[in-house]
Design a protein around this motif. Sequence first.
Motif, PDB file in Angstrom:
ATOM      1  N   GLY A 150       0.611  -1.284   0.297  1.00 31.91           N
ATOM      2  CA  GLY A 150      -0.122  -0.149  -0.160  1.00 31.91           C
ATOM      3  C   GLY A 150       1.313   1.392  -0.226  1.00 31.91           C
ATOM      4  N   MET A 195       2.402   2.374  -3.520  1.00 35.18           N
ATOM      5  CA  MET A 195       1.390   2.182  -4.601  1.00 35.18           C
ATOM      6  C   MET A 195       0.903   3.791  -4.196  1.00 35.18           C
ATOM      7  SD  MET A 195       1.387   0.500  -6.773  1.00 35.18           S
ATOM      8  CE  MET A 195       2.344  -0.139  -6.510  1.00 35.18           C
ATOM      9  N   SER A 196       1.435   3.924  -2.573  1.00 31.94           N
ATOM     10  CA  SER A 196       1.155   5.581  -2.959  1.00 31.94           C
ATOM     11  C   SER A 196       2.589   6.495  -2.894  1.00 31.94           C
ATOM     12  CB  SER A 196       0.603   5.946  -1.212  1.00 31.94           C
ATOM     13  OG  SER A 196      -0.003   5.364  -0.901  1.00 31.94           O
ATOM     14  N   ASN A 239      -1.940   4.579  -5.793  1.00 30.99           N
ATOM     15  CA  ASN A 239      -3.288   4.188  -5.005  1.00 30.99           C
ATOM     16  C   ASN A 239      -4.783   5.278  -5.313  1.00 30.99           C
ATOM     17  OD1 ASN A 239      -4.595   2.532  -2.991  1.00 30.99           O
ATOM     18  ND2 ASN A 239      -2.384   3.168  -1.574  1.00 30.99           N
ATOM     19  N   GLU A 240      -4.578   6.444  -6.017  1.00 32.80           N
ATOM     20  CA  GLU A 240      -4.700   7.150  -5.742  1.00 32.80           C
ATOM     21  C   GLU A 240      -6.132   7.338  -7.354  1.00 32.80           C
ATOM     22  OE1 GLU A 240      -4.851  12.549  -6.904  1.00 32.80           O
ATOM     23  OE2 GLU A 240      -4.147  12.222  -5.508  1.00 32.80           O
ATOM     24  N   VAL A 293      -4.844  -4.883   0.596  1.00 39.51           N
ATOM     25  CA  VAL A 293      -6.265  -4.059   1.274  1.00 39.51           C
ATOM     26  C   VAL A 293      -5.822  -3.899   2.650  1.00 39.51           C
ATOM     27  CG1 VAL A 293      -8.461  -3.408   0.005  1.00 39.51           C
ATOM     28  CG2 VAL A 293      -7.362  -4.987  -1.142  1.00 39.51           C
ATOM     29  N   PHE A 312      -6.500   4.108  -7.741  1.00 43.68           N
ATOM     30  CA  PHE A 312      -7.530   3.194  -7.638  1.00 43.68           C
ATOM     31  C   PHE A 312      -8.796   3.474  -7.486  1.00 43.68           C
ATOM     32  CE2 PHE A 312      -7.945  -0.421  -4.575  1.00 43.68           C
ATOM     33  CZ  PHE A 312      -8.148  -1.481  -5.974  1.00 43.68           C
ATOM     34  N   LYS A 367      -8.248   1.145  -0.925  1.00 39.51           N
ATOM     35  CA  LYS A 367      -6.955   0.949  -1.112  1.00 39.51           C
ATOM     36  C   LYS A 367      -6.612   0.027  -2.254  1.00 39.51           C
ATOM     37  CE  LYS A 367      -6.405   5.023   1.432  1.00 39.51           C
ATOM     38  NZ  LYS A 367      -5.049   6.268   2.270  1.00 39.51           N
ATOM     39  N   PHE A 368      -5.459  -0.002  -2.519  1.00 38.87           N
ATOM     40  CA  PHE A 368      -4.953  -0.934  -3.630  1.00 38.87           C
ATOM     41  C   PHE A 368      -5.590  -2.279  -2.870  1.00 38.87           C
ATOM     42  CE2 PHE A 368      -3.294  -2.288  -7.702  1.00 38.87           C
ATOM     43  CZ  PHE A 368      -2.827  -3.332  -7.519  1.00 38.87           C
ATOM     44  N   SER A 426       4.468   5.678  -8.390  1.00 37.36           N
ATOM     45  CA  SER A 426       4.114   4.864  -8.706  1.00 37.36           C
ATOM     46  C   SER A 426       3.031   4.988  -9.896  1.00 37.36           C
ATOM     47  CB  SER A 426       2.456   4.093  -7.605  1.00 37.36           C
ATOM     48  OG  SER A 426       1.903   5.366  -6.850  1.00 37.36           O
TER      49      SER A 426
END
Length: 300
Positions: free
Chosen positions: A55, A58-59, A92-93, A234, A95, A257-258, A63
Motif C-alpha cells: 500500500g 502504491m502511494s 492508489n489515488e 487491501v 485506484f 485502497k489498492f 507509482s
Amino acid sequence: MPTSEPIRYFNRAKQVVETEQVYGEKWLRWTYENAVGQFSLWALVKRAWVSRYYGWKMSNSASMRKVLPFVIDYNLNEDEFAKKPISFKNFNEFFFRALKPGARPIAPGERVAALPADGRHLAFQDVEAADSFYAKGQTFSLEKFLGSEALAKEFAGGSLLISRLCPVDYHRFHFPVAGIAGEPRLINGALFSVSPIALRRNLGYLWENKRMVTIVESPVFGKVAVCEIGATMVGTIFQSFIPGRAVAKGEEKGFFKFGGSCVVTIFEKGRIKLDADLVSQSANGLEVYAKMGERLGEAV
C-alpha cells in the motif's frame, strides 16, 4: 469445480459469459493452488505488513507511472473518471478514484434496492439453503462472518449478496438502500485473497479476513447489513459516511485502497426478492458482472 479452471462470469449488460482477465493470476495460482505457494500464505500473505508495504509502494509518487499502462491494458473507460489519468499523484489515488456525476445511474423506485459496488455478484435468496458457492461442500457462516451470534439469529434465512471487486474495478462502495446507517464495526483478521482462485480452496477466507460491518435501518427493507472485506494488498477500508444519520440509496459509503476486495450485503428473511437473473446465474455457479446502482431486487 477444479481449481485450475478459468474464472468465468455472466456479463449482465452484454448477456454473455466471459472469462476474467485476472490481475496477478500467475502469482495467485501459485500461492493458492501450489503446495509450496500455500506455505507462503502463512509466512507472507496473511501478515498485514506485506499489504501495508505494498500500500505504501502504491502511494509513492513513482507509482503514478503505472496508471496509464493500467488504463490501456485493462481497457478502462477514462471518460467516466472525475479526473484525467495524468492528474493522479500516485497509483492508489487513481485506484480509489471518483467518477463523474451520473456515471453510475441509481435504479429508481423506493422499493428497489441497488447493487452496492461494481463487480462480480453472487446472489442467494436464502443464505441457509445455498451451498457450493465456489466449491462443493462449502457453506456461508453468518455467525462467523458477522462476528455475532445475536446478529446471525436476526439474519437467519435472509438473503445474501457477495460483490467481488477486482483491481480493474471502480473501488468505491455505496449504500444499497436508504435508511439510518449505524456505526461501522471493525472485525480484525487476516488479508487473504478473495479471488475465486483462493475461495475455491477455502470459503472461510471471507470471515477470516479483516472486515467492517455496518447496520442500516431501512423503513422499507428493515435491517440490512452492509459489510466490506479487506484482502491481500487491501489493508485499508475507508468509511466516508457519517454514522447515525439518514443516507440515500446509492450514496457513497467509502472506498478500498489498492487490491481486489469484496462487499457483502445481507437482508433479513422475507424482506427482499432478489432479481431473477442474479439468483439464477448464481445457482448455476456463475457470478454476474454488473455495476453499482443497477437493480439488486425489490422489497417484499
